[in-house]
Design a protein around this motif. Sequence first.
Motif, PDB file in Angstrom:
ATOM      1  N   TRP A   1       0.831  -1.202   0.000  1.00 61.54           N
ATOM      2  CA  TRP A   1       0.000   0.000   0.000  1.00 61.54           C
ATOM      3  C   TRP A   1       0.869   1.258   0.000  1.00 61.54           C
ATOM      4  N   GLY A   2       1.943   1.223   0.813  1.00 56.68           N
ATOM      5  CA  GLY A   2       2.799   2.408   0.926  1.00 56.68           C
ATOM      6  C   GLY A   2       3.484   2.750  -0.381  1.00 56.68           C
ATOM      7  N   GLU A   3       4.028   1.750  -1.039  1.00 54.32           N
ATOM      8  CA  GLU A   3       4.728   1.995  -2.312  1.00 54.32           C
ATOM      9  C   GLU A   3       3.776   2.573  -3.358  1.00 54.32           C
ATOM     10  N   GLU A   4       2.574   2.020  -3.411  1.00 54.84           N
ATOM     11  CA  GLU A   4       1.625   2.520  -4.406  1.00 54.84           C
ATOM     12  C   GLU A   4       1.192   3.959  -4.098  1.00 54.84           C
ATOM     13  N   SER A   5       1.048   4.282  -2.827  1.00 54.93           N
ATOM     14  CA  SER A   5       0.628   5.648  -2.489  1.00 54.93           C
ATOM     15  C   SER A   5       1.688   6.663  -2.904  1.00 54.93           C
ATOM     16  N   VAL A   6       2.975   6.305  -2.733  1.00 56.83           N
ATOM     17  CA  VAL A   6       4.063   7.214  -3.138  1.00 56.83           C
ATOM     18  C   VAL A   6       4.111   7.336  -4.659  1.00 56.83           C
TER      19      VAL A   6
ATOM     20  N   GLY B   1       1.662   7.065  -6.792  1.00 62.48           N
ATOM     21  CA  GLY B   1       0.566   7.909  -7.257  1.00 62.48           C
ATOM     22  C   GLY B   1       0.821   9.384  -6.978  1.00 62.48           C
ATOM     23  N   ALA B   2       1.303   9.678  -5.764  1.00 58.97           N
ATOM     24  CA  ALA B   2       1.561  11.079  -5.410  1.00 58.97           C
ATOM     25  C   ALA B   2       2.657  11.673  -6.284  1.00 58.97           C
ATOM     26  N   GLN B   3       3.711  10.888  -6.541  1.00 63.84           N
ATOM     27  CA  GLN B   3       4.819  11.387  -7.368  1.00 63.84           C
ATOM     28  C   GLN B   3       4.347  11.684  -8.796  1.00 63.84           C
TER      29      GLN B   3
ATOM     30  N   SER C   1     -11.039   0.953  -9.198  1.00 62.11           N
ATOM     31  CA  SER C   1     -10.576  -0.270  -9.872  1.00 62.11           C
ATOM     32  C   SER C   1      -9.965   0.110 -11.208  1.00 62.11           C
ATOM     33  N   ASN C   2      -8.883  -0.570 -11.598  1.00 60.07           N
ATOM     34  CA  ASN C   2      -8.273  -0.331 -12.914  1.00 60.07           C
ATOM     35  C   ASN C   2      -9.237  -0.637 -14.047  1.00 60.07           C
ATOM     36  N   LEU C   3     -10.269  -1.457 -13.756  1.00 57.26           N
ATOM     37  CA  LEU C   3     -11.189  -1.922 -14.795  1.00 57.26           C
ATOM     38  C   LEU C   3     -12.408  -1.027 -14.963  1.00 57.26           C
ATOM     39  N   GLU C   4     -12.516   0.047 -14.201  1.00 58.69           N
ATOM     40  CA  GLU C   4     -13.663   0.949 -14.349  1.00 58.69           C
ATOM     41  C   GLU C   4     -13.636   1.633 -15.724  1.00 58.69           C
ATOM     42  N   ASP C   5     -14.843   1.961 -16.218  1.00 53.99           N
ATOM     43  CA  ASP C   5     -14.954   2.590 -17.542  1.00 53.99           C
ATOM     44  C   ASP C   5     -14.810   4.103 -17.508  1.00 53.99           C
ATOM     45  N   ARG C   6     -14.697   4.693 -16.348  1.00 53.66           N
ATOM     46  CA  ARG C   6     -14.640   6.155 -16.261  1.00 53.66           C
ATOM     47  C   ARG C   6     -13.391   6.693 -16.959  1.00 53.66           C
TER      48      ARG C   6
ATOM     49  N   LYS D   1      -1.282   6.801 -17.867  1.00 50.49           N
ATOM     50  CA  LYS D   1      -0.125   7.586 -17.405  1.00 50.49           C
ATOM     51  C   LYS D   1       0.730   6.791 -16.432  1.00 50.49           C
ATOM     52  N   TYR D   2       0.077   6.013 -15.586  1.00 48.02           N
ATOM     53  CA  TYR D   2       0.808   5.204 -14.606  1.00 48.02           C
ATOM     54  C   TYR D   2       1.671   4.165 -15.335  1.00 48.02           C
ATOM     55  N   LYS D   3       1.107   3.501 -16.334  1.00 48.25           N
ATOM     56  CA  LYS D   3       1.856   2.485 -17.083  1.00 48.25           C
ATOM     57  C   LYS D   3       3.024   3.107 -17.831  1.00 48.25           C
ATOM     58  N   ALA D   4       2.810   4.318 -18.353  1.00 53.38           N
ATOM     59  CA  ALA D   4       3.886   4.997 -19.078  1.00 53.38           C
ATOM     60  C   ALA D   4       5.060   5.309 -18.150  1.00 53.38           C
ATOM     61  N   LYS D   5       4.788   5.628 -16.902  1.00 47.30           N
ATOM     62  CA  LYS D   5       5.863   5.992 -15.970  1.00 47.30           C
ATOM     63  C   LYS D   5       6.498   4.781 -15.301  1.00 47.30           C
ATOM     64  N   TYR D   6       5.660   3.799 -14.908  1.00 46.71           N
ATOM     65  CA  TYR D   6       6.166   2.689 -14.087  1.00 46.71           C
ATOM     66  C   TYR D   6       6.211   1.337 -14.823  1.00 46.71           C
ATOM     67  N   GLY D   7       5.696   1.285 -16.038  1.00 46.19           N
ATOM     68  CA  GLY D   7       5.793   0.058 -16.828  1.00 46.19           C
ATOM     69  C   GLY D   7       4.829  -1.036 -16.435  1.00 46.19           C
ATOM     70  N   GLU D   8       3.850  -0.756 -15.602  1.00 47.12           N
ATOM     71  CA  GLU D   8       2.842  -1.742 -15.199  1.00 47.12           C
ATOM     72  C   GLU D   8       1.607  -1.012 -14.691  1.00 47.12           C
ATOM     73  N   GLU D   9       0.514  -1.764 -14.526  1.00 45.16           N
ATOM     74  CA  GLU D   9      -0.705  -1.159 -14.008  1.00 45.16           C
ATOM     75  C   GLU D   9      -0.617  -0.982 -12.500  1.00 45.16           C
ATOM     76  N   PRO D  10      -1.404  -0.062 -11.935  1.00 44.85           N
ATOM     77  CA  PRO D  10      -1.436   0.080 -10.468  1.00 44.85           C
ATOM     78  C   PRO D  10      -1.781  -1.245  -9.803  1.00 44.85           C
ATOM     79  N   ALA D  11      -1.082  -1.541  -8.689  1.00 42.93           N
ATOM     80  CA  ALA D  11      -1.284  -2.819  -8.012  1.00 42.93           C
ATOM     81  C   ALA D  11      -2.475  -2.791  -7.069  1.00 42.93           C
ATOM     82  N   ASN D  12      -2.831  -1.618  -6.579  1.00 44.04           N
ATOM     83  CA  ASN D  12      -3.991  -1.493  -5.690  1.00 44.04           C
ATOM     84  C   ASN D  12      -4.497  -0.047  -5.720  1.00 44.04           C
TER      85      ASN D  12
END
Length: 421
Positions: A74-79, A81-83, A308-313, A322-333
């Motif tokens: 959880w901590g890694e993902e929060s950082v 996203g904020a970055q 959820s990564n799967l939402e249609d919004r 944008k997350y995949k472009a920066k970190y090379g994978e989808e958000p984990a949570n």
Amino acid sequence: MNRLSRKHWIFTLSGLLSIFVLFAWLGGCKTEESATSGTTATVRPESTGPGNKVEGDTIPIGIIASLSGSEKPWGEESVRGAQLAVDEFNAEGGLNGKQVVLLVEDTGGQPEQGKSATERLITEKKVIAVLGEVASGVTAPSAQVAQEKGVPIVSIGSTRVDITDIGNMVFRVCYTDDFQGAMMAKFAYEDLGLRRVAILTDRKLPYSVGLSEMFREYFTRLGGKIVTEEFYEKGQTDFKAQLTNIKAANPDGLFCSGYFTEIGPIARQRKEVGLNVPMFGGDGWDSRELLQAGGEGIIGGYYSNHYSNLEDRLEVKAFVSKYKAKYGEEPANAMSALGYDAAGVVLDALKRAKSLDSRALRDAIAETKNFPGVSGTITIGPDGNAQKPGLVLEAKLVNGKPAWVPFKRYEWFDPGLKKKA
């Protein structure tokens, strides 16, 4: 003293007495009316701390997160996203030529370490705001420090109801357990048609205890019955005794309010003891690991989440891209989205603040209305809490693989349970 003077004196004294009574009444008021919800909210203690001011060429903002320990995912993902939000802000020019610098401190998921990390950010690194934490038990002592120092803190994922009661420097972008517990009670009663539910609570985890209480109250208010409640402690691995007791009470559903670290074994052992009823819980289940740890026992389970990564919004699709472009994978949570939103709320307020200091920034955060967050549109209420929607996810097999799939979205409502946590 002549008669005219005496009348004048009596009039003046009466006026002063009236003013005194008025102020005494105002001082005794403990609630105020919410402009957005129409509900009452407790007036929060005001900070007398001086806060910090921006004095250099950059704008320092801190974040506290579990970068070690069991809540590291959880901590890694929060950082992350904020970055991402800070990078976007700086790429667009920052503010008046100044770039924002995100300063990170590890809490290890421990309350005392979180408190020390917050003190370092405020007193040594002179941040004008703090983001975090995810866990309520770590956020609470950190928020006490921020309140005392006069620096706003915006929690990313702490849902415990009383966190923002600490004072007017404390905010959050996640929903609260009174909303989450009521949402899952409505889901169980109205969507699953359950009437006899058992509860399984981690007695050492304040989040779990509070969420179970919120669920219990709202579910019984709807007309349902809690047939039994069993308890365990964080770190425990054998739950068969509790599950056997629950089975004997003949429930038609099982609400588990703990963290994913224990929910996996609980899901497996539920199947082993033959407790074949729907299993559901709160956002503490949010982890990819749970799908593997829970095995077949977690399939058909539900939990409440923020995103959820799967939402249609459109906001979600843009964020994931944008997350995949920066970190090379989808958000984990969901903590990546909440970290992104927490930073977004602060950066948006930074542009509206009357000066570059903690107190002006606090005032601007408090005025946040309809901020277009990835986790939903966010309005900060008079109690410092985010008024925003929630999402129920279901564990399903998709192309033969387990996955959490969006099931139903709930718009924000006031359950009227807030001050009982």
